[in-house]
Design an enzyme around this catalytic site. Structure first.
Site, PDB file in Angstrom:
ATOM      1  N   HIS A 216       0.769  -1.249   0.047  1.00 20.29           N
ATOM      2  CA  HIS A 216      -0.048  -0.094   0.137  1.00 20.29           C
ATOM      3  C   HIS A 216       0.914   1.546  -0.044  1.00 20.29           C
ATOM      4  CE1 HIS A 216      -3.456  -2.514   1.204  1.00 20.29           C
ATOM      5  NE2 HIS A 216      -2.451  -3.166   1.883  1.00 20.29           N
TER       6      HIS A 216
ATOM      7  N   SER B 262      15.119  22.001 -16.072  1.00 22.22           N
ATOM      8  CA  SER B 262      13.969  22.829 -16.368  1.00 22.22           C
ATOM      9  C   SER B 262      14.291  24.152 -17.217  1.00 22.22           C
ATOM     10  CB  SER B 262      13.251  23.111 -15.164  1.00 22.22           C
ATOM     11  OG  SER B 262      12.588  24.492 -15.289  1.00 22.22           O
TER      12      SER B 262
ATOM     13  N   LYS C  68      16.206  21.985 -11.062  1.00 25.66           N
ATOM     14  CA  LYS C  68      15.564  20.623 -11.427  1.00 25.66           C
ATOM     15  C   LYS C  68      16.408  19.679 -12.130  1.00 25.66           C
ATOM     16  CE  LYS C  68      11.729  19.736 -10.909  1.00 25.66           C
ATOM     17  NZ  LYS C  68      10.533  20.042 -11.597  1.00 25.66           N
TER      18      LYS C  68
ATOM     19  N   GLU D 152       9.726   8.720 -17.359  1.00 24.09           N
ATOM     20  CA  GLU D 152       8.692   9.255 -17.605  1.00 24.09           C
ATOM     21  C   GLU D 152       8.081   8.820 -18.904  1.00 24.09           C
ATOM     22  OE1 GLU D 152       8.262  13.607 -16.355  1.00 24.09           O
ATOM     23  OE2 GLU D 152      10.293  13.229 -15.691  1.00 24.09           O
TER      24      GLU D 152
END
Ligand code: ARG
Length: 491
Positions: free
Chosen positions: A154, A275, A281, A288
């Site tokens: 979980h 970024s 970043k 992804e």
């Protein structure tokens, strides 16, 4: 070439652009040329064409095979590559001989044969890429047999395990993907050629011979089934969708773990982007894209299933629309495997941080409950309650795992069963200790370093076994294709 008999007009250019498969067919070019070669070899053996006719056609095909697809006229008006190849042969061998090329075959059986041939090659390449990914995971796991990390259920800290044990869970999933692709090859590798449009032919052809020449394991017997089925493609797409969903899970965890909140792995710079506005970043972009490509592969399977589900037997041009979905699923999977393999190989784990997290969330609570059941003769359900009570008290007092004492446990025991329990300090400490907790789980498939080592060598054996099978298949295919144009010297 086809329309003159029936029609008075050319096809509307928009209609022919819309219905032509020419662009996509480039992918099956080699297979189509090989199929034509095998077919004329067979026609001659069956005395349907003359030897000299066969030689002329084989020469043209062989030349085309060497020159490549660029030698063809690929205008969409020709409809597809099957017609383009026939046109090429006509030009080289003359219409009188070239006109015999399409005797006892149809584009319907030919295209299914070509897709199967191109797909089996892709499956072998996919299997190779998958083996490389598993090998990379095995290498990484071998370095981290002792790296303790929290296991989750979980997404809550559950029980301690090791990074190696965790990575092996993915290798196991990928090895089943490997097995599925191996089985898919077996389904794909049957030859529909000679089924013609749908009802076979009155020419005395030898379907077994063409099938053998092309390296198939046998023929698709029922001629309607041969031209009208694409379940071999759906089966492969479904294996790929499953494989990509496994890969996407791994990608998802890499994204999660590289976040500041987890901070258990470092994404290598070469696999990250930054970024355009936020200078700090570091984005795990490869993972992804893999996650999104998995969604697309699943989408391609759904498209394929939808195209097939209400289609009357046997051939409709709808089938042509399924092929690009198949190649797209293949390409998404192949590129994802190749880059993820490299990426996984360069990931840096942070063992200190992993251990720190494993200490949180009372990850050894189950171990303590087990200890009570084993040594203090408390039924497990009661020991579960005692340990739960102890943790709830501890949380109130703001303590963590390391701050627990045997007295905390005795207090909880008084509370739950009205008496103290018999458990030594040593056993109490041991069951809270992360390392001994892992070492106590040394059976097959469990996280103890010894078990993980065995699991790793089994995985290595398994990939070796599949590698052998695929090398053997590759060898058969290349030997077969080398022989197809053999008689080209004969006049
Ligand atoms: N281009 C077609 C395909 O990819 C080949 C078969 C076309 N058959 C036909 N009767 N129009 O499926």
């Amino acid at each position: 070439m086809l329309r003159k008999g029936l029609f008075k007009k050319e096809m509307d250019p928009d209609a022919s652009d819309y219905t032509s498969s020419m662009e996509e067919d480039i992918r099956i070019f080699e297979a189509v040329v090989q199929i034509n070669a095998a077919h004329v070899q067979m026609l001659e053996k069956c005395e349907i064409i003359e030897k000299s006719e066969k030689n002329k056609i084989i020469r043209a095909l062989s030349e085309l095979y060497e020159k490549g697809v660029e030698a063809l006229d690929l205008r969409p008006e020709l409809e597809d590559i099957h017609m383009a190849v026939e046109e090429y042969v006509n030009k080289k061998a003359g219409k009188k001989v070239g006109g015999k090329l399409h005797t006892a075959k149809s584009r319907n059986d030919q295209v299914s044969t070509a897709i199967r041939m191109a797909l089996r090659e892709e499956v072998l390449e996919l299997q190779e890429a998958l083996i490389e990914l598993i090998n990379e995971l095995v290498v990484l796991a071998s370095k981290h047999k002792e790296t303790i990390m929290p296991g989750y259920t979980h997404l809550q800290i559950a029980q301690p395990t090791t990074l190696a044990h965790y990575l092996n869970s993915y290798s196991q999933a990928f090895s089943r993907d490997l097995k599925r692709l191996n089985e898919d090859y077996g389904t794909i590798n049957y030859c529909p050629l000679g089924a013609c449009a749908l009802a076979g032919t009155s020419f005395s052809i030898d379907r077994k011979l063409t099938s053998e020449l092309l390296g198939f394991d046998g023929i698709v017997e029922n001629t309607i089934d041969a031209v009208g089925s694409r379940d071999f493609a759906l089966q492969t797409m479904s294996s790929l969708a499953i494989m990509m969903s496994n890969l996407s899970r791994l990608a998802q965890e890499i994204i999660l773990w590289s976040s500041a909140e987890f901070d258990t792995i470092e994404v290598p710079d070469e696999f990250a982007s930054t970024s355009s506005i936020m200078p700090q970043k570091k984005n795990p972009v490869v993972a992804e894209i893999a996650r999104a490509k998995a969604s697309r592969s699943i989408g391609e399977l759904i498209s394929g299933l939808n195209i097939m589900k209400s289609l009357p037997q046997s051939y409709s041009l709808d089938l042509q629309e399924l092929t690009p979905s198949l190649w797209s699923a293949v390409d998404q999977s192949k590129t994802s495997l190749k880059v993820m393999k490299k990426f996984v190989g360069r990931i840096e784990a942070k063992p200190k941080r992993m251990r720190e997290l494993a200490k949180k969330g009372f990850s050894t609570a189950t171990e303590l409950a087990d200890a009570l059941a084993k040594w203090a003769e408390v039924p497990f359900r009661e020991s579960h309650e005692i340990v739960g009570r102890m943790i709830s008290q501890t949380l109130k007092n703001g303590k963590e795992l390391e701050d627990l004492s045997l007295e905390d446990l005795q207090a909880a025991s008084q509370d739950v069963i009205g008496k103290r329990i018999e458990l030594s300090e040593k056993r109490f400490r041991e069951s809270l200790d992360l390392k001994s907790c892992i070492e106590s789980k040394g059976k097959l498939g469990e996280p103890a370093p010894e078990s993980v080592k065995k699991e790793l060598s089994k995985l290595e054996e398994l990939t070796k076994k599949y590698k052998k099978v695929l090398e053997k298949r590759k060898k058969i295919l290349s030997e077969k294709s080398a022989r197809l144009f053999e008689s080209k010297e004969n006049k």
